[in-house]
Design a protein around this motif. Structure first.
Motif, short mmCIF file in Angstrom:
data_model
loop_
_atom_site.label_atom_id
_atom_site.label_comp_id
_atom_site.label_asym_id
_atom_site.label_seq_id
_atom_site.Cartn_x
_atom_site.Cartn_y
_atom_site.Cartn_z
N ARG A 87 14.13 -8.93 2.75
CA ARG A 87 13.90 -9.48 1.42
C ARG A 87 12.40 -9.57 1.11
NH1 ARG A 87 12.03 -13.75 -0.43
NH2 ARG A 87 12.15 -14.95 1.49
N ILE A 88 11.61 -10.03 2.07
CA ILE A 88 10.16 -10.13 1.87
C ILE A 88 9.56 -8.74 1.72
CG2 ILE A 88 7.97 -10.87 2.91
CD1 ILE A 88 9.61 -13.16 4.27
N MET A 89 10.02 -7.80 2.54
CA MET A 89 9.52 -6.42 2.44
C MET A 89 9.79 -5.85 1.06
SD MET A 89 10.76 -3.07 2.39
CE MET A 89 12.38 -3.22 3.10
N ILE A 90 10.96 -6.12 0.50
CA ILE A 90 11.30 -5.65 -0.85
C ILE A 90 10.37 -6.30 -1.88
CG2 ILE A 90 13.09 -5.69 -2.66
CD1 ILE A 90 13.55 -3.56 -0.48
N ASP A 91 10.07 -7.60 -1.71
CA ASP A 91 9.11 -8.28 -2.60
C ASP A 91 7.76 -7.57 -2.56
OD1 ASP A 91 10.92 -10.21 -3.40
OD2 ASP A 91 10.11 -11.79 -2.10
N VAL A 92 7.31 -7.26 -1.36
CA VAL A 92 6.02 -6.56 -1.20
C VAL A 92 6.08 -5.21 -1.91
CG1 VAL A 92 4.41 -5.52 0.45
CG2 VAL A 92 5.47 -7.74 0.97
N HIS A 93 7.15 -4.48 -1.69
CA HIS A 93 7.30 -3.13 -2.27
C HIS A 93 7.38 -3.17 -3.79
CE1 HIS A 93 8.39 1.06 -2.39
NE2 HIS A 93 9.48 0.77 -3.11
N ASP A 126 0.87 -1.17 0.00
CA ASP A 126 0.00 0.00 0.00
C ASP A 126 0.91 1.23 0.00
OD1 ASP A 126 0.38 1.05 2.83
OD2 ASP A 126 -0.32 -0.97 3.27
N ASP A 127 0.34 2.39 -0.14
CA ASP A 127 1.13 3.62 -0.23
C ASP A 127 1.40 4.28 1.12
OD1 ASP A 127 1.26 3.41 -2.99
OD2 ASP A 127 -0.57 4.57 -3.30
N ASN A 182 -1.50 0.50 14.93
CA ASN A 182 -0.45 1.45 14.59
C ASN A 182 -0.84 2.36 13.42
OD1 ASN A 182 2.18 0.72 16.21
ND2 ASN A 182 1.14 -1.20 15.75
N SER A 183 -2.13 2.41 13.13
CA SER A 183 -2.70 3.29 12.09
C SER A 183 -2.13 3.03 10.70
CB SER A 183 -2.51 4.76 12.47
OG SER A 183 -3.13 5.03 13.70
N HIS A 184 -1.91 1.76 10.38
CA HIS A 184 -1.45 1.38 9.04
C HIS A 184 -2.55 0.59 8.35
CE1 HIS A 184 2.67 2.69 9.58
NE2 HIS A 184 2.74 2.02 10.72
N PRO A 185 -2.72 0.79 7.03
CA PRO A 185 -3.74 0.02 6.30
C PRO A 185 -3.22 -1.31 5.75
CG PRO A 185 -2.82 1.69 4.87
CD PRO A 185 -2.17 1.87 6.23
N LEU A 186 -2.14 -1.82 6.29
CA LEU A 186 -1.50 -3.04 5.79
C LEU A 186 -2.50 -4.19 5.69
CD1 LEU A 186 1.17 -4.41 4.95
CD2 LEU A 186 1.51 -4.98 7.37
N LEU A 187 -2.56 -4.79 4.52
CA LEU A 187 -3.46 -5.91 4.28
C LEU A 187 -2.67 -7.22 4.30
CD1 LEU A 187 -6.26 -7.04 3.45
CD2 LEU A 187 -5.60 -6.59 1.07
N CYS A 188 -3.18 -8.18 5.03
CA CYS A 188 -2.57 -9.50 5.11
C CYS A 188 -3.66 -10.53 4.82
CB CYS A 188 -1.96 -9.73 6.49
SG CYS A 188 -1.06 -11.27 6.65
N THR A 189 -3.42 -11.38 3.82
CA THR A 189 -4.40 -12.39 3.45
C THR A 189 -3.71 -13.76 3.42
OG1 THR A 189 -3.96 -12.12 1.07
CG2 THR A 189 -5.72 -10.75 2.03
#
Length: 106
Positions: free
Chosen positions: A60-66, A35-36, A95-102
């Motif tokens: 590494r996973i964070m970079i994949d997400v980005h 997300d942005d 923490n006021s983040h819209p992070l989506l996890c499925t």
């Protein structure tokens, strides 16, 4: 020996042993979606806190997400995948983040 088995052996037949096949539980991939608004630091924190990833793997996973819009955090049974996805979304909201996890079948 039962009489039935005894007769079977006298006739020269062979006995068949039927084994039950153990079916392993279906596995599910847990996914983080880009997300942005969610910071890269928070994504790394979640990967370490919820999925117990070492820093280099979390990065590494964070970079994949980005870069790809989605990243695989791990593969688990349905109950664990569901629990981890809920935990991530709860932490993100706190923490006021819209992070989506499925999660989805592997």
């Amino acid at each position: 020996m039962t009489e039935k088995n005894h007769q079977h052996e006298e006739e020269g037949g062979t006995a068949t042993i039927t084994k039950k096949k153990v079916q392993l539980p279906k596995k599910y991939k847990v996914l983080l979606h880009n997300d942005d608004y969610t910071t890269m630091e928070f994504v790394i924190y979640v990967l370490q806190a919820v999925f117990h990833k070492p820093l280099n793997e979390a990065e590494r996973i964070m970079i994949d997400v980005h870069r790809n819009g989605i990243g695989v955090c791990g593969v688990y049974t349905h109950e664990i995948a569901e629990s981890k996805a809920k935990k991530v979304e709860h932490m993100a909201r706190e923490n006021s983040h819209p992070l989506l996890c499925t999660y989805e079948p592997e």
